[in-house]
Enzyme design. Structure first.
Site, PDB file in Angstrom:
ATOM      1  N   TYR A  47       0.824  -1.204   0.000  1.00  0.00           N
ATOM      2  CA  TYR A  47       0.000   0.000   0.000  1.00  0.00           C
ATOM      3  C   TYR A  47       0.859   1.255   0.000  1.00  0.00           C
ATOM      4  O   TYR A  47       2.080   1.199   0.144  1.00  0.00           O
ATOM      5  CB  TYR A  47      -0.963   0.003   1.202  1.00  0.00           C
ATOM      6  CG  TYR A  47      -0.331   0.351   2.541  1.00  0.00           C
ATOM      7  CD1 TYR A  47       0.524  -0.534   3.199  1.00  0.00           C
ATOM      8  CD2 TYR A  47      -0.585   1.572   3.155  1.00  0.00           C
ATOM      9  CE1 TYR A  47       1.087  -0.210   4.432  1.00  0.00           C
ATOM     10  CE2 TYR A  47      -0.025   1.904   4.386  1.00  0.00           C
ATOM     11  CZ  TYR A  47       0.814   1.008   5.015  1.00  0.00           C
ATOM     12  OH  TYR A  47       1.380   1.337   6.219  1.00  0.00           O
ATOM     13  N   LYS A  58       6.329  -1.524   1.838  1.00  0.00           N
ATOM     14  CA  LYS A  58       5.131  -1.022   2.529  1.00  0.00           C
ATOM     15  C   LYS A  58       4.027  -2.076   2.397  1.00  0.00           C
ATOM     16  O   LYS A  58       3.070  -1.932   1.626  1.00  0.00           O
ATOM     17  CB  LYS A  58       4.719   0.345   1.940  1.00  0.00           C
ATOM     18  CG  LYS A  58       4.005   1.239   2.962  1.00  0.00           C
ATOM     19  CD  LYS A  58       4.034   2.692   2.539  1.00  0.00           C
ATOM     20  CE  LYS A  58       3.077   3.585   3.325  1.00  0.00           C
ATOM     21  NZ  LYS A  58       3.140   3.515   4.768  1.00  0.00           N
ATOM     22  N   GLU A  84      12.542   2.842  13.737  1.00  0.00           N
ATOM     23  CA  GLU A  84      11.515   3.846  13.395  1.00  0.00           C
ATOM     24  C   GLU A  84      10.365   3.703  14.375  1.00  0.00           C
ATOM     25  O   GLU A  84      10.470   2.967  15.364  1.00  0.00           O
ATOM     26  CB  GLU A  84      11.054   3.645  11.943  1.00  0.00           C
ATOM     27  CG  GLU A  84      10.480   2.269  11.674  1.00  0.00           C
ATOM     28  CD  GLU A  84       9.980   2.078  10.244  1.00  0.00           C
ATOM     29  OE1 GLU A  84       9.699   3.061   9.547  1.00  0.00           O
ATOM     30  OE2 GLU A  84       9.851   0.911   9.844  1.00  0.00           O
ATOM     31  N   LEU A 116      10.994   1.811   6.955  1.00  0.00           N
ATOM     32  CA  LEU A 116      10.356   2.319   5.744  1.00  0.00           C
ATOM     33  C   LEU A 116      11.021   3.632   5.342  1.00  0.00           C
ATOM     34  O   LEU A 116      11.188   4.516   6.197  1.00  0.00           O
ATOM     35  CB  LEU A 116       8.864   2.555   5.995  1.00  0.00           C
ATOM     36  CG  LEU A 116       8.112   2.935   4.722  1.00  0.00           C
ATOM     37  CD1 LEU A 116       7.800   1.694   3.903  1.00  0.00           C
ATOM     38  CD2 LEU A 116       6.834   3.687   5.038  1.00  0.00           C
TER      39      LEU A 116
HETATM   40  N1  PDD Z   1       2.662   5.143   7.554  1.00  0.00           N
HETATM   41  N2  PDD Z   1       7.414   4.059   8.914  1.00  0.00           N
HETATM   42  C1  PDD Z   1       6.286   3.314   8.935  1.00  0.00           C
HETATM   43  C2  PDD Z   1       6.344   1.938   9.499  1.00  0.00           C
HETATM   44  C3  PDD Z   1       5.092   3.854   8.425  1.00  0.00           C
HETATM   45  O1  PDD Z   1       3.977   3.101   8.421  1.00  0.00           O
HETATM   46  C4  PDD Z   1       5.075   5.182   7.924  1.00  0.00           C
HETATM   47  C5  PDD Z   1       3.845   5.817   7.375  1.00  0.00           C
HETATM   48  C6  PDD Z   1       6.275   5.917   7.938  1.00  0.00           C
HETATM   49  C7  PDD Z   1       6.355   7.338   7.392  1.00  0.00           C
HETATM   50  O2  PDD Z   1       6.330   7.330   5.968  1.00  0.00           O
HETATM   51  P1  PDD Z   1       5.737   8.592   5.159  1.00  0.00           P
HETATM   52  O3  PDD Z   1       6.474   9.794   5.626  1.00  0.00           O
HETATM   53  O4  PDD Z   1       6.021   8.263   3.734  1.00  0.00           O
HETATM   54  O5  PDD Z   1       4.260   8.683   5.479  1.00  0.00           O
HETATM   55  C8  PDD Z   1       7.430   5.328   8.421  1.00  0.00           C
HETATM   56  C9  PDD Z   1       1.433   5.576   6.938  1.00  0.00           C
HETATM   57  C10 PDD Z   1       1.131   7.019   7.082  1.00  0.00           C
HETATM   58  C11 PDD Z   1       0.313   4.656   7.388  1.00  0.00           C
HETATM   59  O6  PDD Z   1       0.575   3.465   7.435  1.00  0.00           O
HETATM   60  O7  PDD Z   1      -0.798   5.111   7.629  1.00  0.00           O
END
Ligand code: PDD
Length: 287
Positions: free
Chosen positions: A35, A149, A181, A205
């Site tokens: 996703y 992801k 993270e 991620l």
């Molecule tokens: N999640 N690390 C993880 C495990 C994440 O699920 C996310 C974001 C991030 C930050 O990535 P970005 O800056 O590209 O949003 C880091 C999304 C928002 C979610 O699962 O809803």
């Protein structure tokens, strides 16, 4: 704008309640899919090229062909924003390995399931930006390919829930003594005036917000290092932040019930937050 949100499913735009997926979908049965979450500001998709590149990397990581090209993604996501009233939205898209009799091996000649939805993107609560949030540290119990992801988010769900039950907004994850993270965010600290965030690897991620913060710090001459962060450095950090597409850049002011730095959002956060907001405003104006 219609009362019910409009979603995209396999080539069609539909009211959400009419969008149906088979119980044999491999996303449902195996969490066999990936996703993306993409913010849109003023109806404009934020860093679309970077999000589509990460989408492609996730698809490659699970050996799924991209069902659409970048022009089609742009068109579909743009249409979804329009049909849901424009403005600030967060787009969610998901691709699974499609519908097939349950069997672990890849099904031959099965079209992917492609789903996208959009939700209003509300600004982060001003009170939270003022106070910062609490976080706790937890062992990173996830698999080895956290750079993908994947929709298989059960470890992230359990970790986040554990944080919530302890009155914290996020869990900061530790693998082999190093910070990776958050359960759904990237992590930054400020140590001796230098912004630090763990380097990209299979263990985290590659956040689009993270990359932008690194880029903006360089552009504005704020020292920033992508480097390993030992767990012990968290306790000594002057500032701590989390970043994500939905939370933007949020200060963490309490970690494991102890104050981080002064216990209030710090000056480096305030500076980077302002820089980030101006960057967003430019997107709203010029795309
Ligand atoms: N999640 N690390 C993880 C495990 C994440 O699920 C996310 C974001 C991030 C930050 O990535 P970005 O800056 O590209 O949003 C880091 C999304 C928002 C979610 O699962 O809803």
């Amino acid at each position: 704008m219609s009362a019910e949100p409009i979603v995209y499913l396999n080539g069609e735009f539909l009211p959400q309640s009419q969008a149906k997926v088979s119980v044999l979908d491999r996303g449902f049965v195996f969490a066999d899919g990936i996703y993306e979450v993409i913010p849109a500001y003023g109806g404009r998709l934020f860093r679309l090229g970077e999000h589509l590149q990460r989408l492609q990397n996730s698809l490659d990581g699970v050996r799924l062909a991209n069902p659409l090209d970048d022009i089609e993604w742009d068109r579909i996501l743009g249409e979804l924003i329009k049909r849901n009233g424009g403005g600030d939205q967060s787009l969610y898209l998901q691709i699974t390995r499609g519908v097939a009799k349950r069997d672990h091996g890849f099904p031959p000649d099965t079209p992917a399931t492609v789903f996208a939805m959009s939700n209003p993107l509300k600004p982060v609560d001003a009170a939270l930006l003022k106070s910062g949030v609490k976080a706790i540290t937890l062992e990173d119990i996830r698999w080895r390919f956290c750079n993908i992801k994947s929709i298989a988010l059960l470890p992230n769900v359990l970790l986040r829930q554990q944080a919530l039950e302890q009155g914290a907004a996020e869990a900061i994850l530790i693998r082999n003594g190093l910070v990776t993270e958050g359960s759904a965010s990237n992590v930054f600290i400020v140590r001796k005036g230098v912004i630090m965030t763990p380097p990209k690897s299979e263990f985290l991620l590659p956040g689009i917000t993270r990359d932008l913060i690194v880029e903006l710090s360089q552009r504005h001459g704020v020292p920033c290092e992508e480097r390993d962060i030992p767990e012990a450095w968290l306790e000594e950090a002057d500032e701590m932040w989390l970043s994500s597409s939905l939370k933007e850049l949020l200060p963490i002011t309490t970690l494991n019930d102890k104050s981080v730095g002064s216990g209030s959002p710090g000056p480096v956060w305030a500076k980077m937050f302002d820089i980030f907001q101006s960057f967003k405003d430019d997107i709203r104006k010029t795309g």
